[in-house]
Design a protein around this motif. Structure first.
Motif, PDB file in Angstrom:
ATOM      1  N   LEU A   1       0.854  -1.197   0.000  1.00 32.23           N
ATOM      2  CA  LEU A   1       0.000   0.000   0.000  1.00 32.23           C
ATOM      3  C   LEU A   1       0.885   1.240   0.000  1.00 32.23           C
ATOM      4  O   LEU A   1       1.778   1.358   0.847  1.00 32.23           O
ATOM      5  CB  LEU A   1      -0.864   0.032   1.265  1.00 32.23           C
ATOM      6  N   SER A   2       0.634   2.144  -0.942  1.00 31.40           N
ATOM      7  CA  SER A   2       1.339   3.419  -0.876  1.00 31.40           C
ATOM      8  C   SER A   2       0.535   4.347   0.026  1.00 31.40           C
ATOM      9  O   SER A   2      -0.643   4.579  -0.214  1.00 31.40           O
ATOM     10  CB  SER A   2       1.477   4.022  -2.272  1.00 31.40           C
ATOM     11  N   ILE A   3       1.168   4.865   1.047  1.00 34.49           N
ATOM     12  CA  ILE A   3       0.446   5.629   2.058  1.00 34.49           C
ATOM     13  C   ILE A   3       0.909   7.087   2.061  1.00 34.49           C
ATOM     14  O   ILE A   3       0.808   7.822   3.026  1.00 34.49           O
ATOM     15  CB  ILE A   3       0.594   4.927   3.443  1.00 34.49           C
ATOM     16  N   LYS A   4       1.408   7.491   0.881  1.00 36.62           N
ATOM     17  CA  LYS A   4       1.986   8.824   0.719  1.00 36.62           C
ATOM     18  C   LYS A   4       0.948   9.934   0.873  1.00 36.62           C
ATOM     19  O   LYS A   4       1.183  10.921   1.548  1.00 36.62           O
ATOM     20  CB  LYS A   4       2.571   8.872  -0.695  1.00 36.62           C
ATOM     21  N   ASP A   5      -0.202   9.776   0.213  1.00 37.40           N
ATOM     22  CA  ASP A   5      -1.259  10.786   0.301  1.00 37.40           C
ATOM     23  C   ASP A   5      -2.612  10.110   0.107  1.00 37.40           C
ATOM     24  O   ASP A   5      -2.667   8.922  -0.204  1.00 37.40           O
ATOM     25  CB  ASP A   5      -1.043  11.894  -0.745  1.00 37.40           C
ATOM     26  N   GLU A   6      -3.682  10.896   0.262  1.00 39.68           N
ATOM     27  CA  GLU A   6      -5.033  10.325   0.223  1.00 39.68           C
ATOM     28  C   GLU A   6      -5.291   9.573  -1.083  1.00 39.68           C
ATOM     29  O   GLU A   6      -5.852   8.484  -1.087  1.00 39.68           O
ATOM     30  CB  GLU A   6      -6.095  11.427   0.382  1.00 39.68           C
ATOM     31  N   ALA A   7      -4.876  10.181  -2.216  1.00 42.70           N
ATOM     32  CA  ALA A   7      -5.176   9.564  -3.515  1.00 42.70           C
ATOM     33  C   ALA A   7      -4.481   8.211  -3.643  1.00 42.70           C
ATOM     34  O   ALA A   7      -5.093   7.218  -4.074  1.00 42.70           O
ATOM     35  CB  ALA A   7      -4.739  10.490  -4.647  1.00 42.70           C
ATOM     36  N   SER A   8      -3.210   8.149  -3.257  1.00 51.86           N
ATOM     37  CA  SER A   8      -2.497   6.870  -3.409  1.00 51.86           C
ATOM     38  C   SER A   8      -3.025   5.829  -2.423  1.00 51.86           C
ATOM     39  O   SER A   8      -3.052   4.638  -2.732  1.00 51.86           O
ATOM     40  CB  SER A   8      -0.979   7.053  -3.294  1.00 51.86           C
TER      41      SER A   8
ATOM     42  N   ALA B   1       0.435  13.259  17.146  1.00 48.96           N
ATOM     43  CA  ALA B   1      -0.459  13.314  18.305  1.00 48.96           C
ATOM     44  C   ALA B   1      -0.640  14.785  18.670  1.00 48.96           C
ATOM     45  O   ALA B   1       0.294  15.581  18.558  1.00 48.96           O
ATOM     46  CB  ALA B   1       0.189  12.558  19.462  1.00 48.96           C
ATOM     47  N   ASN B   2      -1.788  15.190  19.045  1.00 49.36           N
ATOM     48  CA  ASN B   2      -2.141  16.566  19.423  1.00 49.36           C
ATOM     49  C   ASN B   2      -2.203  17.542  18.255  1.00 49.36           C
ATOM     50  O   ASN B   2      -2.304  18.739  18.455  1.00 49.36           O
ATOM     51  CB  ASN B   2      -1.149  17.174  20.453  1.00 49.36           C
ATOM     52  N   SER B   3      -2.073  17.037  17.000  1.00 47.50           N
ATOM     53  CA  SER B   3      -2.091  17.996  15.890  1.00 47.50           C
ATOM     54  C   SER B   3      -3.537  18.219  15.438  1.00 47.50           C
ATOM     55  O   SER B   3      -4.444  17.494  15.819  1.00 47.50           O
ATOM     56  CB  SER B   3      -1.261  17.484  14.718  1.00 47.50           C
ATOM     57  N   ALA B   4      -3.713  19.215  14.575  1.00 50.86           N
ATOM     58  CA  ALA B   4      -5.056  19.534  14.079  1.00 50.86           C
ATOM     59  C   ALA B   4      -5.645  18.328  13.354  1.00 50.86           C
ATOM     60  O   ALA B   4      -4.914  17.524  12.779  1.00 50.86           O
ATOM     61  CB  ALA B   4      -4.963  20.720  13.127  1.00 50.86           C
ATOM     62  N   GLU B   5      -6.957  18.233  13.349  1.00 50.70           N
ATOM     63  CA  GLU B   5      -7.703  17.082  12.813  1.00 50.70           C
ATOM     64  C   GLU B   5      -7.227  16.610  11.436  1.00 50.70           C
ATOM     65  O   GLU B   5      -7.038  15.437  11.200  1.00 50.70           O
ATOM     66  CB  GLU B   5      -9.182  17.462  12.697  1.00 50.70           C
ATOM     67  N   ASP B   6      -7.048  17.594  10.509  1.00 53.64           N
ATOM     68  CA  ASP B   6      -6.820  17.179   9.132  1.00 53.64           C
ATOM     69  C   ASP B   6      -5.366  17.299   8.687  1.00 53.64           C
ATOM     70  O   ASP B   6      -5.066  17.284   7.509  1.00 53.64           O
ATOM     71  CB  ASP B   6      -7.733  17.971   8.198  1.00 53.64           C
ATOM     72  N   ALA B   7      -4.427  17.439   9.629  1.00 52.16           N
ATOM     73  CA  ALA B   7      -3.031  17.572   9.224  1.00 52.16           C
ATOM     74  C   ALA B   7      -2.338  16.214   9.195  1.00 52.16           C
ATOM     75  O   ALA B   7      -2.239  15.541  10.218  1.00 52.16           O
ATOM     76  CB  ALA B   7      -2.298  18.502  10.183  1.00 52.16           C
ATOM     77  N   GLY B   8      -1.893  15.806   7.998  1.00 52.18           N
ATOM     78  CA  GLY B   8      -1.137  14.551   7.878  1.00 52.18           C
ATOM     79  C   GLY B   8      -2.022  13.319   7.830  1.00 52.18           C
ATOM     80  O   GLY B   8      -3.236  13.375   7.993  1.00 52.18           O
TER      81      GLY B   8
END
Ligand SMILES: Nc1ncnc2c1ncn2[C@@H]1O[C@H](COP(=O)(O)OP(=O)(O)O)[C@@H](O)[C@H]1O
Ligand SMILES: [Mg+2]
Length: 230
Positions: free
Chosen positions: A90-97, A160-167
């Protein structure tokens, strides 16, 4: 009846085939180097970290870009493929991949298990989220514990503790049942899962000469030998 003693055996063969969760090995689309050298210590550490009684094992290969993480994961998968019922990349680089990878895995599974009801709608009316959930559910079935999943390029993990949609939140993409083996490759030092193996440069002169020798087709390059053009 003369044929009766064979019937239970036949039933057993059909039953195990249908229930051993094996999927044909394929690493198509994964960029493999033609001449892989060394890395035996890393391969041995991955192997011992993933040795398991069926419960979940995770290894993280962490190091700089281009250092050789993906090639180590490919070599491990090829070398020990027979120890796993299925190996998925699985490529886990970004949402599309991620979405593409899960749909591909779903197809690999349905090719062999057309009756896997959760997965049979993949690519039809199912949404991408549903396909991801269906693959995770199949990998979480009881007794389906001998798979290896390789999550390549988790370079932007959600902290951990980062904004909901970051990363990328890797936990969203891991099968929920605590079973199977997982290798994650990452440039990030923030992936805090399982056994973290730091991948370093191949620095020895022997390794460099081995790569040079293999890629140049000259098998006579050795440490201390004078290199003379011929
Ligand atoms: N052990 C190795 N033997 C030979 N070539 C290697 C090895 N490891 C890496 N390479 C070369 O370096 C390139 C980058 O390696 P890769 O595994 O893609 O790095 P990473 O995943 O860490 O970014 C490969 O395409 C290959 O050409
Ligand atoms: Mg890589």
């Amino acid at each position: 009846m003369a044929t009766w003693p064979l019937a239970p055996q036949l039933f057993f063969v059909v039953w195990t085939r249908a229930n051993d969760f094996s999927v044909t090995f394929s690493l198509s689309d994964v960029p493999e180097t033609q001449y892989f050298v060394a890395r035996e210590a890393e391969l041995a550490e991955i192997r011992s970290s993933l040795r398991s009684d069926g419960s979940r094992r995770v290894v993280v290969l962490h190091g700089l870009g281009g250092i050789g993480k993906t090639q180590i994961a490919i070599t491990y998968a090829k070398r020990y493929r027979d120890e796993y019922s299925a190996v998925f990349w699985l490529s886990i680089k970004d949402e599309a991949s991620i979405q593409q990878s899960f749909i591909k895995v779903a197809r690999q599974i349905t090719q062999q298990y057309p009756n896997a009801s959760l997965l049979s709608a993949v690519g039809k009316q199912q949404s991408q989220e549903e396909s991801i959930e269906a693959v995770k559910a199949w990998l979480s079935l009881p007794n389906n514990t001998r798979w290896l999943l390789i999550y390549d390029n988790l370079d932007n993990p959600r902290l951990a503790n980062s904004a909901e949609d970051a990363g990328i939140d890797i936990h969203q993409f891991l099968p929920t049942a605590y079973q199977g083996s997982i290798i994650i490759t990452t440039r990030s030092s923030q992936v805090d899962l399982g056994n973290i193996i730091r991948i370093r440069k191949l620095i020895s002169i022997e390794n460099s000469l081995e790569i040079l020798s293999k890629t140049s087709g000259r098998d006579n390059l050795q440490h201390g030998k004078k290199l003379v053009a011929n």
